[in-house]
Design a protein around this motif. Structure first.
Motif, PDB file in Angstrom:
ATOM      1  N   VAL A 195      -4.811   9.781   1.380  1.00  0.00           N
ATOM      2  CA  VAL A 195      -5.378   8.606   0.719  1.00  0.00           C
ATOM      3  C   VAL A 195      -4.435   7.433   0.888  1.00  0.00           C
ATOM      4  O   VAL A 195      -3.210   7.583   0.788  1.00  0.00           O
ATOM      5  CB  VAL A 195      -5.603   8.882  -0.787  1.00  0.00           C
ATOM      6  N   ARG A 196      -5.024   6.286   1.126  1.00  0.00           N
ATOM      7  CA  ARG A 196      -4.251   5.029   1.176  1.00  0.00           C
ATOM      8  C   ARG A 196      -4.725   4.175   0.014  1.00  0.00           C
ATOM      9  O   ARG A 196      -5.923   3.878  -0.120  1.00  0.00           O
ATOM     10  CB  ARG A 196      -4.468   4.301   2.492  1.00  0.00           C
ATOM     11  N   ASN A 252     -13.089   4.253   5.475  1.00  0.00           N
ATOM     12  CA  ASN A 252     -12.358   3.037   5.147  1.00  0.00           C
ATOM     13  C   ASN A 252     -13.162   2.185   4.181  1.00  0.00           C
ATOM     14  O   ASN A 252     -14.380   2.345   4.056  1.00  0.00           O
ATOM     15  CB  ASN A 252     -12.070   2.234   6.421  1.00  0.00           C
ATOM     16  N   GLN A 253     -12.462   1.269   3.538  1.00  0.00           N
ATOM     17  CA  GLN A 253     -13.118   0.337   2.634  1.00  0.00           C
ATOM     18  C   GLN A 253     -14.297  -0.307   3.359  1.00  0.00           C
ATOM     19  O   GLN A 253     -14.183  -0.712   4.505  1.00  0.00           O
ATOM     20  CB  GLN A 253     -12.120  -0.720   2.189  1.00  0.00           C
ATOM     21  N   GLY A 254     -15.441  -0.359   2.714  1.00  0.00           N
ATOM     22  CA  GLY A 254     -16.651  -0.891   3.327  1.00  0.00           C
ATOM     23  C   GLY A 254     -17.560   0.184   3.892  1.00  0.00           C
ATOM     24  O   GLY A 254     -18.734  -0.058   4.136  1.00  0.00           O
ATOM     25  N   THR A 271       0.841  -1.196   0.000  1.00  0.00           N
ATOM     26  CA  THR A 271       0.000   0.000   0.000  1.00  0.00           C
ATOM     27  C   THR A 271       0.875   1.243   0.000  1.00  0.00           C
ATOM     28  O   THR A 271       2.055   1.199   0.354  1.00  0.00           O
ATOM     29  CB  THR A 271      -0.931   0.050   1.227  1.00  0.00           C
ATOM     30  N   VAL A 272       0.272   2.343  -0.372  1.00  0.00           N
ATOM     31  CA  VAL A 272       0.925   3.641  -0.290  1.00  0.00           C
ATOM     32  C   VAL A 272      -0.082   4.627   0.285  1.00  0.00           C
ATOM     33  O   VAL A 272      -1.253   4.604  -0.075  1.00  0.00           O
ATOM     34  CB  VAL A 272       1.464   4.118  -1.665  1.00  0.00           C
ATOM     35  N   VAL A 315      -8.658   2.540  -3.807  1.00  0.00           N
ATOM     36  CA  VAL A 315      -8.592   3.293  -2.548  1.00  0.00           C
ATOM     37  C   VAL A 315      -9.009   2.381  -1.399  1.00  0.00           C
ATOM     38  O   VAL A 315     -10.072   1.774  -1.430  1.00  0.00           O
ATOM     39  CB  VAL A 315      -9.508   4.544  -2.593  1.00  0.00           C
ATOM     40  N   LEU A 316      -8.155   2.311  -0.381  1.00  0.00           N
ATOM     41  CA  LEU A 316      -8.471   1.546   0.828  1.00  0.00           C
ATOM     42  C   LEU A 316      -9.060   2.431   1.908  1.00  0.00           C
ATOM     43  O   LEU A 316      -9.911   2.002   2.673  1.00  0.00           O
ATOM     44  CB  LEU A 316      -7.210   0.849   1.352  1.00  0.00           C
TER      45      LEU A 316
END
Length: 174
Positions: free
Chosen positions: A170-171, A148-150, A68-69, A126-127
């Motif tokens: 952003v992650r 967050n994701q979800g 990830t970044v 995007v996570l």
């Protein structure tokens, strides 16, 4: 008026100031190009704030283990690609034109091509993201939220054209 925050806290203060003064706001980048009337949030009466992410471009953190970044949204695409590549990784998707910032390419739904997973839209990878959003006076007129994701609001925030707030961090999945 144009403000050039270099930290998330400075973005928070700029949004809070705009909300407190009931000013229209728009986020722009060093790479911004648009019709002037659309770019100026106070067109007509001159009362508005442009929040430039031009100086909000210091953090790029690559995590090789999780692939990830995480980056400030003022980081330019070329700089992001180079930093990820220096770690031996690559972005899964990126637009062809390098003259965009991370926040700008996400806000506008930029896409490229990808052979992996979902496709070529950057927002598909995007996570999580942090946004500075307007808030009530008792909350200081602005606050930072993390999606967050979800989270049901993440999809709306990813391609929001800036109307939901200022995307600050952003992650992404590499």
């Amino acid at each position: 008026m144009v403000v050039y925050p270099s930290t998330e806290d400075e973005i928070l203060h700029a949004v809070a100031d705009g909300v407190r003064k009931k000013l229209k706001m728009k986020v722009v980048t060093a790479f911004s190009h648009t019709i002037p009337k659309f770019a100026c949030p106070g067109s007509g009466n001159g009362a508005g704030i442009l929040i430039s992410t031009q100086r909000y471009n210091k953090e790029i953190t690559v995590d090789k283990a999780s692939m990830t970044v995480t980056a400030d949204t003022g980081v330019g695409l070329r700089e992001l690609v180079d930093e990820v590549a220096a770690s031996g990784l690559a972005l899964v998707a990126a637009p062809y034109w390098e003259g965009v910032s991370l926040g700008g390419l996400l806000s506008t739904g930029s896409h490229g091509t990808s052979m992996w997973r979902r496709g070529g839209a950057v927002h598909d990878y995007v996570l999580s993201m942090r946004l500075v959003i307007p808030a009530l006076p008792e909350e200081g007129y602005a606050r930072v939220i993390t999606l967050n994701q979800g989270d049901p609001d993440l999809n709306a925030a990813m391609v929001s054209l800036g109307v939901l707030g200022v995307i600050s961090k952003v992650r992404l999945r590499d």
